[in-house]
Design an enzyme around this catalytic site. Structure first.
Site, PDB file in Angstrom:
ATOM      1  N   HIS A 204       0.795  -1.233   0.000  1.00  0.00           N
ATOM      2  CA  HIS A 204       0.000   0.000   0.000  1.00  0.00           C
ATOM      3  C   HIS A 204       0.821   1.274   0.000  1.00  0.00           C
ATOM      4  O   HIS A 204       0.279   2.361  -0.156  1.00  0.00           O
ATOM      5  CB  HIS A 204      -0.947   0.027   1.202  1.00  0.00           C
TER       6      HIS A 204
HETATM    7  C1  UD1 Z   1      -1.916   6.023   5.212  1.00  0.00           C
HETATM    8  C2  UD1 Z   1      -0.596   6.533   5.776  1.00  0.00           C
HETATM    9  C3  UD1 Z   1       0.437   5.427   5.779  1.00  0.00           C
HETATM   10  C4  UD1 Z   1      -0.092   4.188   6.492  1.00  0.00           C
HETATM   11  C5  UD1 Z   1      -1.429   3.780   5.906  1.00  0.00           C
HETATM   12  C6  UD1 Z   1      -2.003   2.654   6.726  1.00  0.00           C
HETATM   13  C7  UD1 Z   1      -0.238   8.926   5.300  1.00  0.00           C
HETATM   14  C8  UD1 Z   1       0.544   9.896   4.524  1.00  0.00           C
HETATM   15  N1  UD1 Z   1      -0.080   7.626   4.981  1.00  0.00           N
HETATM   16  O1  UD1 Z   1      -1.680   5.682   3.864  1.00  0.00           O
HETATM   17  O2  UD1 Z   1       1.595   5.877   6.473  1.00  0.00           O
HETATM   18  O3  UD1 Z   1       0.838   3.160   6.322  1.00  0.00           O
HETATM   19  O4  UD1 Z   1      -2.331   4.881   5.963  1.00  0.00           O
HETATM   20  O5  UD1 Z   1      -2.904   1.904   6.016  1.00  0.00           O
HETATM   21  O6  UD1 Z   1      -0.955   9.292   6.180  1.00  0.00           O
HETATM   22  N2  UD1 Z   1      -9.056   4.991   0.689  1.00  0.00           N
HETATM   23  C9  UD1 Z   1     -10.328   4.454   0.598  1.00  0.00           C
HETATM   24  N3  UD1 Z   1     -10.973   4.162   1.764  1.00  0.00           N
HETATM   25  C10 UD1 Z   1     -10.457   4.395   2.998  1.00  0.00           C
HETATM   26  C11 UD1 Z   1      -9.181   4.960   3.071  1.00  0.00           C
HETATM   27  C12 UD1 Z   1      -8.496   5.258   1.913  1.00  0.00           C
HETATM   28  O7  UD1 Z   1     -10.836   4.206  -0.490  1.00  0.00           O
HETATM   29  O8  UD1 Z   1     -11.121   4.101   4.008  1.00  0.00           O
HETATM   30  C13 UD1 Z   1      -8.330   5.262  -0.564  1.00  0.00           C
HETATM   31  C14 UD1 Z   1      -8.569   6.651  -1.128  1.00  0.00           C
HETATM   32  O9  UD1 Z   1      -8.551   6.559  -2.529  1.00  0.00           O
HETATM   33  C15 UD1 Z   1      -7.339   7.405  -0.654  1.00  0.00           C
HETATM   34  C16 UD1 Z   1      -6.254   6.339  -0.681  1.00  0.00           C
HETATM   35  O10 UD1 Z   1      -6.920   5.143  -0.305  1.00  0.00           O
HETATM   36  O11 UD1 Z   1      -7.027   8.506  -1.476  1.00  0.00           O
HETATM   37  C17 UD1 Z   1      -5.087   6.608   0.238  1.00  0.00           C
HETATM   38  O12 UD1 Z   1      -5.527   6.810   1.583  1.00  0.00           O
HETATM   39  P1  UD1 Z   1      -4.674   7.719   2.587  1.00  0.00           P
HETATM   40  O13 UD1 Z   1      -5.269   7.661   3.938  1.00  0.00           O
HETATM   41  O14 UD1 Z   1      -4.443   9.059   2.000  1.00  0.00           O
HETATM   42  O15 UD1 Z   1      -3.259   7.034   2.587  1.00  0.00           O
HETATM   43  P2  UD1 Z   1      -2.862   5.520   2.847  1.00  0.00           P
HETATM   44  O16 UD1 Z   1      -2.254   4.986   1.613  1.00  0.00           O
HETATM   45  O17 UD1 Z   1      -3.991   4.781   3.436  1.00  0.00           O
HETATM   46  N1  UDP Z   2      -3.746  -5.163   8.863  1.00  0.00           N
HETATM   47  C1  UDP Z   2      -5.021  -5.690   9.054  1.00  0.00           C
HETATM   48  N2  UDP Z   2      -5.740  -6.045   7.947  1.00  0.00           N
HETATM   49  C2  UDP Z   2      -5.267  -5.906   6.678  1.00  0.00           C
HETATM   50  C3  UDP Z   2      -3.971  -5.360   6.507  1.00  0.00           C
HETATM   51  C4  UDP Z   2      -3.247  -4.989   7.619  1.00  0.00           C
HETATM   52  O1  UDP Z   2      -5.473  -5.841  10.184  1.00  0.00           O
HETATM   53  O2  UDP Z   2      -5.990  -6.242   5.731  1.00  0.00           O
HETATM   54  C5  UDP Z   2      -2.967  -4.765  10.041  1.00  0.00           C
HETATM   55  C6  UDP Z   2      -1.584  -5.358  10.127  1.00  0.00           C
HETATM   56  O3  UDP Z   2      -1.625  -6.645  10.738  1.00  0.00           O
HETATM   57  C7  UDP Z   2      -0.859  -4.328  10.972  1.00  0.00           C
HETATM   58  C8  UDP Z   2      -1.487  -3.032  10.521  1.00  0.00           C
HETATM   59  O4  UDP Z   2      -2.732  -3.377   9.933  1.00  0.00           O
HETATM   60  O5  UDP Z   2      -1.139  -4.493  12.343  1.00  0.00           O
HETATM   61  C9  UDP Z   2      -0.581  -2.385   9.532  1.00  0.00           C
HETATM   62  O6  UDP Z   2      -1.244  -1.402   8.846  1.00  0.00           O
HETATM   63  P1  UDP Z   2      -0.754  -0.897   7.437  1.00  0.00           P
HETATM   64  O7  UDP Z   2       0.032  -1.941   6.750  1.00  0.00           O
HETATM   65  O8  UDP Z   2      -1.948  -0.363   6.773  1.00  0.00           O
HETATM   66  O9  UDP Z   2       0.136   0.361   7.832  1.00  0.00           O
HETATM   67  P2  UDP Z   2       1.666   0.539   8.268  1.00  0.00           P
HETATM   68  O10 UDP Z   2       1.964  -0.372   9.399  1.00  0.00           O
HETATM   69  O11 UDP Z   2       2.495   0.262   7.067  1.00  0.00           O
HETATM   70  O12 UDP Z   2       1.720   1.967   8.640  1.00  0.00           O
END
Ligand code: UD1
Ligand code: UDP
Length: 368
Positions: A204
């Protein structure tokens, strides 16, 4: 004391699950959900599965560009802080919600507690690295998961109110394991895989998803590996995968994101984890599952030094080769504390947390 905790993204709900429980034994916690993640599979599922209290304030900020998302959070969090006037604002990790919370609190001279302070990838092209650096430099109490994190802060001149507490994610994992143990056969049957006979993959990070060549390299690797792959797909990745018309081979199972207990069960029984997630690298280590990290650097360097985690980047051949040549190290020393980090974090809120920045900030705020 009154503490406003800011959460907004998946890993923050998971970390908050243990801290919130401990905080509420002694303090008044106001839980604020920025709305950065909002789909049920990215948010509600964690509140339900981890028995988190319902947010006291839901800001509904949603998705957007970094500036727009963080700007909306800043304004909305400020409203909450002006109404609540807490003794502390607690932020987690490195997302835009962390940044929004830290900025809003700092402008109001409210002391900031940063859980998971001091991590560095030394890659400023990652939005998370910017968020961490800013949050750490604004924080008054810095709670670190590793000695490396403490050292990183010292290099940047931050040495006051820095504490090594361990990783709260180990606390959550231990809590979850007690609920998952014994239920794995039913879980694996649900996903149609057998113990030790599949790979668990997640992708992601924007550095991978927003670069077509990198994402193709990773997806092609999944297609090349002739072994079942369970791939819970983050919505960011889902969107891009469908735009690029990726066709998974039949052994690659793209599924919706799963709840935390399912994730712990799926990871614990996997032969291997293939991921760019920060949290998953550590969970794989704690569960004794080898990990290939789809990046060229990591904040969790100890997992690599231990031999359980290998940085494999995004190139198809390198990933495929690594998948087929995994060798398990002989030992797995404890990393990132003893699973009692949440208790230590909450203890430190009461003692030894003299705000280091607030005198200057009060002076500034009063002069406005
Ligand atoms: C964010 C964090 C990242 C973290 C991740 C955990 C930042 C800069 N990044 O990244 O550090 O590892 O969360 O998962 O804050 N979207 C949906 N539904 C949702 C959420 C997101 O469709 O409920 C889609 C949208 O198109 C959105 C994209 O995902 O634009 C990215 O979501 P965003 O929260 O901006 O960043 P993450 O990639 O989730
Ligand atoms: N995780 C989860 N379901 C999923 C993917 C991830 O519960 O489908 C959990 C994972 O086990 C970990 C946390 O989400 O505890 C990590 O989140 P993510 O990878 O989104 O973010 P990051 O740790 O890279 O910031």
């Amino acid at each position: 004391m009154k503490i406003v905790s800011i959460v907004g993204a998946r890993p923050q709900f998971i970390k908050a699950a243990v801290i919130s429980r401990k905080l509420r034994e002694r303090h008044n916690e106001i839980l604020v959900h920025t709305g950065q993640h909002y789909d049920y599979e990215m948010s509600g599922i964690f509140f339900d599965g981890l028995e988190l209290p319902k947010p006291d304030a839901s800001l509904g900020v949603g998705s957007g560009s970094h500036g727009s998302q963080t700007g909306k959070m800043l304004e909305a969090i400020e409203h909450v802080l002006l109404a609540e006037r807490p003794d502390y604002v607690l932020v987690y990790g490195d997302t835009n919600s962390t940044l929004g919370g830290a900025l809003a609190a700092s402008k109001l001279s409210i002391p900031i507690v940063h859980v998971e302070a001091g991590l560095r990838s030394f890659n400023r092209r990652m939005p998370e690295e910017i968020n961490r650096v800013v949050a750490d430099h604004l924080s008054d109490l810095l709670l670190c998961p590793s000695e490396t994190a403490v050292r990183n802060l010292a290099v940047e001149g931050i040495t006051q109110n820095v504490h090594l507490v361990g990783d709260v994610m180990l606390d959550v994992l231990n809590w979850a394991k007690r609920r998952v143990d014994g239920n794995e056969p039913a879980l694996l049957a649900r996903f149609g895989v057998s113990r030790q006979a599949y790979i668990l993959a997640t992708v992601h990070r924007s550095e991978n998803t927003d670069d077509a060549a990198k994402l193709s390299g990773i997806l092609n690797a999944l297609n090349t590996i002739k072994e079942p792959v369970i791939f819970p797909v983050h919505p960011r990745t889902r969107k891009i995968i469908s735009e690029m018309g990726f066709r998974p081979e039949t052994h690659v199972h793209l599924i919706d994101p799963v709840g935390y207990l399912d994730m712990v069960g799926l990871l614990g029984s996997a032969r291997l984890a293939l991921t760019d997630s920060g949290g998953l690298q550590k969970e794989a280590y704690w569960l004794g599952v080898p990990c290939l990290t789809l990046r060229n650097e990591t904040e969790w360097v100890e997992t690599v030094e231990s031999g359980w985690n290998t940085l494999v980047g995004h190139e198809t051949s390198r990933i495929a080769q690594a998948v087929h040549s995994i060798a398990l190290p002989n030992s797995r020393p404890p990393l990132y504390g003893d699973g009692a980090a949440a208790e230590k974090c909450v203890e430190l809120l009461g003692f030894g947390a003299e705000p280091v920045n607030s005198a200057e900030r009060t002076e500034y705020a009063n002069s406005r």
